[in-house]
Write a protein that holds these residues in place. Structure first.
Motif, PDB file in Angstrom:
ATOM      1  N   LYS A  16       0.825  -1.222   0.000  1.00 50.21           N
ATOM      2  CA  LYS A  16       0.000   0.000   0.000  1.00 50.21           C
ATOM      3  C   LYS A  16       0.852   1.262   0.000  1.00 50.21           C
ATOM      4  CE  LYS A  16      -4.335  -1.620   1.732  1.00 50.21           C
ATOM      5  NZ  LYS A  16      -4.115  -2.702   2.713  1.00 50.21           N
ATOM      6  N   GLY A  17       0.232   2.354  -0.423  1.00 45.93           N
ATOM      7  CA  GLY A  17       0.918   3.641  -0.370  1.00 45.93           C
ATOM      8  C   GLY A  17       0.726   4.294   0.991  1.00 45.93           C
ATOM      9  N   PHE A  18       1.186   5.528   1.130  1.00 51.01           N
ATOM     10  CA  PHE A  18       1.031   6.267   2.383  1.00 51.01           C
ATOM     11  C   PHE A  18      -0.405   6.749   2.485  1.00 51.01           C
ATOM     12  CE2 PHE A  18       5.469   6.508   1.318  1.00 51.01           C
ATOM     13  CZ  PHE A  18       6.105   6.350   2.533  1.00 51.01           C
ATOM     14  N   GLU A  19      -1.002   6.570   3.649  1.00 57.83           N
ATOM     15  CA  GLU A  19      -2.394   6.984   3.797  1.00 57.83           C
ATOM     16  C   GLU A  19      -2.531   8.500   3.698  1.00 57.83           C
ATOM     17  OE1 GLU A  19      -5.022   5.770   7.085  1.00 57.83           O
ATOM     18  OE2 GLU A  19      -4.814   3.799   6.085  1.00 57.83           O
ATOM     19  N   SER A  20      -1.747   9.208   4.477  1.00 61.41           N
ATOM     20  CA  SER A  20      -1.719  10.661   4.311  1.00 61.41           C
ATOM     21  C   SER A  20      -0.256  11.086   4.278  1.00 61.41           C
ATOM     22  CB  SER A  20      -2.487  11.372   5.418  1.00 61.41           C
ATOM     23  OG  SER A  20      -2.253  10.733   6.649  1.00 61.41           O
ATOM     24  N   ARG A  90       5.377  -3.367   8.378  1.00 61.76           N
ATOM     25  CA  ARG A  90       5.412  -4.619   9.140  1.00 61.76           C
ATOM     26  C   ARG A  90       4.172  -5.463   8.851  1.00 61.76           C
ATOM     27  NH1 ARG A  90       6.374  -3.068  14.365  1.00 61.76           N
ATOM     28  NH2 ARG A  90       8.585  -3.528  14.313  1.00 61.76           N
ATOM     29  N   ARG A  91       3.022  -4.789   8.803  1.00 61.48           N
ATOM     30  CA  ARG A  91       1.777  -5.500   8.504  1.00 61.48           C
ATOM     31  C   ARG A  91       1.876  -6.205   7.144  1.00 61.48           C
ATOM     32  NH1 ARG A  91      -2.304  -5.557   5.671  1.00 61.48           N
ATOM     33  NH2 ARG A  91      -1.698  -3.746   4.430  1.00 61.48           N
ATOM     34  N   THR A  92       2.405  -5.472   6.162  1.00 59.17           N
ATOM     35  CA  THR A  92       2.503  -6.043   4.817  1.00 59.17           C
ATOM     36  C   THR A  92       3.503  -7.205   4.788  1.00 59.17           C
ATOM     37  OG1 THR A  92       2.016  -3.859   3.946  1.00 59.17           O
ATOM     38  CG2 THR A  92       2.829  -5.469   2.376  1.00 59.17           C
ATOM     39  N   SER A  93       4.579  -7.095   5.577  1.00 60.53           N
ATOM     40  CA  SER A  93       5.561  -8.195   5.597  1.00 60.53           C
ATOM     41  C   SER A  93       4.909  -9.472   6.137  1.00 60.53           C
ATOM     42  CB  SER A  93       6.797  -7.801   6.412  1.00 60.53           C
ATOM     43  OG  SER A  93       6.516  -7.811   7.799  1.00 60.53           O
ATOM     44  N   SER A  99       7.732 -11.912   7.263  1.00 66.83           N
ATOM     45  CA  SER A  99       8.013 -11.143   8.483  1.00 66.83           C
ATOM     46  C   SER A  99       9.108 -11.777   9.341  1.00 66.83           C
ATOM     47  CB  SER A  99       6.743 -10.963   9.306  1.00 66.83           C
ATOM     48  OG  SER A  99       6.253 -12.217   9.688  1.00 66.83           O
ATOM     49  N   GLU A 100       9.305 -13.077   9.163  1.00 65.27           N
ATOM     50  CA  GLU A 100      10.325 -13.726   9.999  1.00 65.27           C
ATOM     51  C   GLU A 100      11.738 -13.311   9.648  1.00 65.27           C
ATOM     52  OE1 GLU A 100       9.606 -17.956  10.461  1.00 65.27           O
ATOM     53  OE2 GLU A 100       7.746 -17.312  11.447  1.00 65.27           O
ATOM     54  N   LYS A 101      11.923 -12.869   8.424  1.00 70.14           N
ATOM     55  CA  LYS A 101      13.281 -12.412   8.089  1.00 70.14           C
ATOM     56  C   LYS A 101      13.353 -10.890   7.938  1.00 70.14           C
ATOM     57  CE  LYS A 101      12.949 -13.696   3.198  1.00 70.14           C
ATOM     58  NZ  LYS A 101      13.715 -14.293   2.118  1.00 70.14           N
ATOM     59  N   MET A 102      12.361 -10.212   8.517  1.00 67.94           N
ATOM     60  CA  MET A 102      12.393  -8.745   8.473  1.00 67.94           C
ATOM     61  C   MET A 102      12.260  -8.145   9.862  1.00 67.94           C
ATOM     62  SD  MET A 102      10.266  -7.620   5.068  1.00 67.94           S
ATOM     63  CE  MET A 102      11.039  -6.006   4.963  1.00 67.94           C
ATOM     64  N   ASP A 103      13.003  -7.053  10.094  1.00 68.58           N
ATOM     65  CA  ASP A 103      12.817  -6.260  11.303  1.00 68.58           C
ATOM     66  C   ASP A 103      12.707  -4.807  10.894  1.00 68.58           C
ATOM     67  OD1 ASP A 103      12.796  -7.882  13.724  1.00 68.58           O
ATOM     68  OD2 ASP A 103      14.782  -8.528  13.073  1.00 68.58           O
ATOM     69  N   PHE A 104      12.057  -4.021  11.745  1.00 70.33           N
ATOM     70  CA  PHE A 104      11.867  -2.610  11.424  1.00 70.33           C
ATOM     71  C   PHE A 104      12.337  -1.749  12.578  1.00 70.33           C
ATOM     72  CE2 PHE A 104       8.936  -4.953   8.780  1.00 70.33           C
ATOM     73  CZ  PHE A 104       9.159  -4.376   7.542  1.00 70.33           C
ATOM     74  N   ILE A 105      12.967  -0.651  12.238  1.00 71.34           N
ATOM     75  CA  ILE A 105      13.465   0.269  13.260  1.00 71.34           C
ATOM     76  C   ILE A 105      12.843   1.643  13.020  1.00 71.34           C
ATOM     77  CG2 ILE A 105      15.508   1.466  14.149  1.00 71.34           C
ATOM     78  CD1 ILE A 105      17.144  -1.002  13.375  1.00 71.34           C
ATOM     79  N   LEU A 106      12.248   2.192  14.065  1.00 73.45           N
ATOM     80  CA  LEU A 106      11.702   3.538  13.996  1.00 73.45           C
ATOM     81  C   LEU A 106      12.809   4.500  14.404  1.00 73.45           C
ATOM     82  CD1 LEU A 106       9.272   5.488  13.764  1.00 73.45           C
ATOM     83  CD2 LEU A 106       8.771   4.968  16.158  1.00 73.45           C
ATOM     84  N   GLY A 107      13.283   5.301  13.469  1.00 75.84           N
ATOM     85  CA  GLY A 107      14.345   6.237  13.823  1.00 75.84           C
ATOM     86  C   GLY A 107      14.856   6.988  12.605  1.00 75.84           C
TER      87      GLY A 107
END
Ligand code: SAH
Length: 206
Positions: A16-20, A90-93, A99-107
């Protein structure tokens, strides 16, 4: 496993794209055909995705990082300053079963201290906040010896990137022209589509 560029493109249409979209962060989702073209090229020409640890800087809703995971990357880390985008990526992964081979960092990319084999990034072009693109180049070279980075097209930008990369301790090895067609997303876009030239840079550490 994905077996063709077309198959990859069809899969990535579901990201998906960015909602806003936030203008200050220059958020836009890379169109799936362009993402597929870029990732297919990186894998086929340089074998730089499959079995590699990839860092997707400014991952947004996940387009490039998830594409890498689908192409057989060993591990993918997505980094973004926008919490909503990270949540969506993350939801899309999970939806894609990677998702098991992906991690996400907020920063902020300026602060992340990671090591990977390869960085992929479609950073802000630095139109809204001067220097935004430079922070990404510096972060990319700090994180991995090989960096694939998408920037605005044109000779002026090209010259700038070559010089800047050199000063940052890298070298531009390849420049691949891209055409990006975006659906209207910001209110100040008057036309239905906004088409612009961009380039994929392959940058290596010296
Ligand atoms: N890579 C995605 C999104 C590109 S838009 C795609 O190609 O579809 C650029 C992204 O960079 C946005 O998600 C924005 O939130 C993020 N971003 C902008 N400045 C950032 C910074 N300093 N640190 C981390 N992420 C940043």
């Amino acid at each position: 496993m994905i077996k063709s560029k077309t198959e990859l493109e069809i899969a990535l249409e579901r990201v998906k794209g960015f909602e806003s979209p936030k203008i200050s962060l220059e958020q836009y989702r890379l169109p799936a055909p362009v993402a597929a073209e870029v990732l297919w090229y990186i894998q086929m020409k340089f074998n730089d995705i499959c079995e590699n640890t990839i860092v997707d800087l400014g991952c947004g809703t996940g387009m490039l990082g998830i594409g890498c995971a689908l192409l057989g990357a060993e591990y993918v880390i997505g980094v973004d300053v926008d919490e909503g985008a990270i949540r969506e990526a993350r939801r899309t992964s999970i939806e894609f079963g990677v998702s098991e081979k992906m991690d996400f960092i907020l920063g902020d990319v300026k602060n992340v201290n990671l090591k990977g084999d390869v960085v992929v990034q479609n950073p802000p072009f630095g139109v809204r906040r001067r220097g935004a693109d430079r922070d990404f180049i510096i972060a990319g070279l700090r994180i991995a010896p090989r960096v694939y980075s998408i920037h605005k097209g044109g000779e002026r930008v090209r010259r700038f990137i070559f010089n800047f990369v050199e000063r940052a301790g890298g070298r531009v090895e390849e420049v691949v022209p891209l055409k990006i067609k975006l659906p209207h997303s910001y209110h100040f876009h008057k036309k239905k589509f906004h088409v612009f030239e961009a380039s994929l840079y392959r940058i290596v550490r010296e």
